[in-house]
Scaffold this motif. Structure first.
Motif, mmCIF file in Angstrom:
data_model
loop_
_atom_site.group_PDB
_atom_site.id
_atom_site.type_symbol
_atom_site.label_atom_id
_atom_site.label_comp_id
_atom_site.label_asym_id
_atom_site.label_seq_id
_atom_site.Cartn_x
_atom_site.Cartn_y
_atom_site.Cartn_z
ATOM 1 N N SER A 101 15.319 16.461 9.918
ATOM 2 C CA SER A 101 15.233 17.003 11.283
ATOM 3 C C SER A 101 16.546 16.772 12.024
ATOM 4 O O SER A 101 17.039 17.663 12.724
ATOM 5 N N ARG A 102 17.104 15.586 11.881
ATOM 6 C CA ARG A 102 18.361 15.256 12.563
ATOM 7 C C ARG A 102 19.470 16.196 12.104
ATOM 8 O O ARG A 102 20.271 16.668 12.901
ATOM 9 N N ARG A 103 19.499 16.485 10.816
ATOM 10 C CA ARG A 103 20.548 17.342 10.257
ATOM 11 C C ARG A 103 20.227 18.831 10.394
ATOM 12 O O ARG A 103 21.100 19.677 10.208
ATOM 13 N N GLY A 104 18.957 19.154 10.638
ATOM 14 C CA GLY A 104 18.565 20.551 10.713
ATOM 15 C C GLY A 104 18.525 21.238 9.364
ATOM 16 O O GLY A 104 18.603 22.458 9.264
ATOM 17 N N PRO A 133 16.049 18.450 -0.225
ATOM 18 C CA PRO A 133 17.240 17.688 -0.574
ATOM 19 C C PRO A 133 18.548 18.406 -0.284
ATOM 20 O O PRO A 133 19.594 18.032 -0.818
ATOM 21 N N TYR A 134 18.507 19.425 0.570
ATOM 22 C CA TYR A 134 19.662 20.305 0.729
ATOM 23 C C TYR A 134 20.786 19.714 1.574
ATOM 24 O O TYR A 134 21.836 20.325 1.698
ATOM 25 N N TRP A 135 20.576 18.520 2.102
ATOM 26 C CA TRP A 135 21.647 17.816 2.812
ATOM 27 C C TRP A 135 22.204 16.640 2.007
ATOM 28 O O TRP A 135 23.177 16.008 2.421
ATOM 29 N N VAL A 136 21.629 16.348 0.864
ATOM 30 C CA VAL A 136 21.986 15.163 0.085
ATOM 31 C C VAL A 136 23.478 15.118 -0.249
ATOM 32 O O VAL A 136 24.111 14.066 -0.151
ATOM 33 N N ASP A 137 24.058 16.253 -0.617
ATOM 34 C CA ASP A 137 25.470 16.265 -1.012
ATOM 35 C C ASP A 137 26.409 15.992 0.162
ATOM 36 O O ASP A 137 27.577 15.677 -0.036
ATOM 37 N N LYS A 138 25.908 16.070 1.379
ATOM 38 C CA LYS A 138 26.724 15.798 2.570
ATOM 39 C C LYS A 138 26.560 14.357 3.059
ATOM 40 O O LYS A 138 27.306 13.916 3.930
ATOM 41 N N ALA A 139 25.583 13.641 2.532
ATOM 42 C CA ALA A 139 25.321 12.272 2.982
ATOM 43 C C ALA A 139 26.361 11.314 2.404
ATOM 44 O O ALA A 139 26.679 11.374 1.221
ATOM 45 N N THR A 140 26.848 10.438 3.257
ATOM 46 C CA THR A 140 27.838 9.444 2.842
ATOM 47 C C THR A 140 27.136 8.156 2.417
ATOM 48 O O THR A 140 25.929 7.986 2.658
ATOM 49 N N ASP A 141 27.906 7.253 1.836
ATOM 50 C CA ASP A 141 27.348 5.946 1.493
ATOM 51 C C ASP A 141 26.815 5.252 2.742
ATOM 52 O O ASP A 141 25.781 4.588 2.696
ATOM 53 N N ALA A 142 27.522 5.424 3.862
ATOM 54 C CA ALA A 142 27.067 4.825 5.128
ATOM 55 C C ALA A 142 25.731 5.442 5.569
ATOM 56 O O ALA A 142 24.864 4.734 6.097
ATOM 57 N N GLY A 155 0.819 -1.211 0.000
ATOM 58 C CA GLY A 155 0.000 0.000 0.000
ATOM 59 C C GLY A 155 0.849 1.256 0.000
ATOM 60 O O GLY A 155 2.018 1.252 -0.365
ATOM 61 N N GLU A 156 0.232 2.339 0.418
ATOM 62 C CA GLU A 156 0.906 3.636 0.481
ATOM 63 C C GLU A 156 1.516 3.783 1.868
ATOM 64 O O GLU A 156 0.887 4.288 2.783
ATOM 65 N N THR A 157 2.760 3.359 2.019
ATOM 66 C CA THR A 157 3.395 3.317 3.336
ATOM 67 C C THR A 157 3.798 4.687 3.858
ATOM 68 O O THR A 157 3.730 4.921 5.053
ATOM 69 N N GLY A 158 4.281 5.537 2.991
ATOM 70 C CA GLY A 158 4.800 6.831 3.436
ATOM 71 C C GLY A 158 6.151 6.726 4.128
ATOM 72 O O GLY A 158 6.680 7.715 4.635
ATOM 73 N N PHE A 159 6.744 5.524 4.148
ATOM 74 C CA PHE A 159 7.981 5.300 4.889
ATOM 75 C C PHE A 159 9.145 6.129 4.373
ATOM 76 O O PHE A 159 9.929 6.663 5.163
ATOM 77 N N VAL A 160 9.296 6.242 3.066
ATOM 78 C CA VAL A 160 10.435 6.989 2.521
ATOM 79 C C VAL A 160 10.365 8.440 2.982
ATOM 80 O O VAL A 160 11.354 9.001 3.473
ATOM 81 N N ALA A 161 9.211 9.059 2.846
ATOM 82 C CA ALA A 161 9.059 10.456 3.266
ATOM 83 C C ALA A 161 9.320 10.612 4.757
ATOM 84 O O ALA A 161 9.975 11.576 5.185
ATOM 85 N N GLU A 162 8.826 9.676 5.561
ATOM 86 C CA GLU A 162 9.054 9.740 7.013
ATOM 87 C C GLU A 162 10.537 9.655 7.340
ATOM 88 O O GLU A 162 11.044 10.409 8.181
ATOM 89 N N ILE A 163 11.239 8.746 6.686
ATOM 90 C CA ILE A 163 12.662 8.556 6.949
ATOM 91 C C ILE A 163 13.456 9.781 6.501
ATOM 92 O O ILE A 163 14.344 10.258 7.223
ATOM 93 N N LEU A 164 13.138 10.308 5.325
ATOM 94 C CA LEU A 164 13.847 11.501 4.847
ATOM 95 C C LEU A 164 13.533 12.713 5.718
ATOM 96 O O LEU A 164 14.415 13.546 5.968
ATOM 97 N N GLN A 165 12.300 12.812 6.203
ATOM 98 C CA GLN A 165 11.947 13.920 7.096
ATOM 99 C C GLN A 165 12.696 13.801 8.413
ATOM 100 O O GLN A 165 13.197 14.792 8.945
ATOM 101 N N ALA A 166 12.788 12.583 8.956
ATOM 102 C CA ALA A 166 13.529 12.379 10.201
ATOM 103 C C ALA A 166 15.007 12.730 10.014
ATOM 104 O O ALA A 166 15.626 13.353 10.891
ATOM 105 N N GLU A 167 15.565 12.351 8.870
ATOM 106 C CA GLU A 167 16.968 12.685 8.588
ATOM 107 C C GLU A 167 17.135 14.195 8.433
ATOM 108 O O GLU A 167 18.122 14.770 8.914
#
Length: 184
Positions: free
Chosen positions: A127-130, A134-143, A113-125
């Motif tokens: 929030s964690r990064r402040g 997508p303005y933190w994407v270039d700072k995200a590592t493979d890990a 179904g429509e989980t919404g999980f990806v949006a929730e995870i990206l929103q949490a990330e």
């Protein structure tokens, strides 16, 4: 019906409450066959709801452009992470439910179904990064991407059960395909 009418007429209702109750009242009027009054109440509720919506097409277009720029090219990754998930991406009313039903008809698949999980995870990330996606994407590592992917997979496992394949047909996933690809 009388209770809904009294509630709908209450001047102390907050605007959002009046909208919600208006739709419920109009639905009850329609079910009772009072189509003229139902139309009036539906119209009033829709006008009030429309007044609460603030659509900025330029801002949305700019955000989509920024998301596209954040994922200019994604090289193939040698990973099986996410191989048990099929993302169905489309616009509303485009047939994603039918596609999901066809896939889920296979004995090794299930409909997530429509989980919404990806949006929730990206929103949490975000929030964690402040910093907003997508303005933190270039700072995200493979890990970081692997961690986010594993968080997604942990959430989808409940929907997946014993199936080999689980669908995720969250319609807004089209906006995050680059992130999904990096995560999985």
């Amino acid at each position: 019906l009388h209770g809904l009418r009294r509630l709908y007429s209450n001047p102390a209702l907050a605007p959002t409450q009046r909208i919600d109750i208006g739709f419920a009242y109009a639905g009850a009027l329609e079910a009772a066959g009072d189509y003229e009054r139902a139309f009036e109440v539906f119209s009033a509720a829709n006008i009030a709801k429309h007044a609460t919506l603030h659509w900025d097409a330029r801002a949305v277009s700019a955000l989509v452009d920024d998301i596209l720029a954040a994922f200019p090219r994604i090289d193939a990754v040698d990973s099986n992470r996410g191989s048990g998930v099929a993302f169905l991406v489309g616009m509303p009313r485009s047939g994603s439910t039918l596609a999901e039903q066809i896939i889920a008809a296979h004995p090794s698949a299930t409909a997530g179904g429509e989980t919404g999980f990806v949006a929730e995870i990206l929103q949490a990330e975000s929030s964690r990064r402040g910093v907003r996606f997508p303005y933190w994407v270039d700072k995200a590592t493979d890990a970081d991407w692997a961690r986010l992917g594993n968080a997604y997979l942990a959430r989808i496992e409940a929907a997946k059960g014993d199936a080999v394949l689980c669908t995720d047909k969250t319609l807004t996933n089209w906006q995050t395909l680059g992130a999904i690809r990096r995560m999985l």
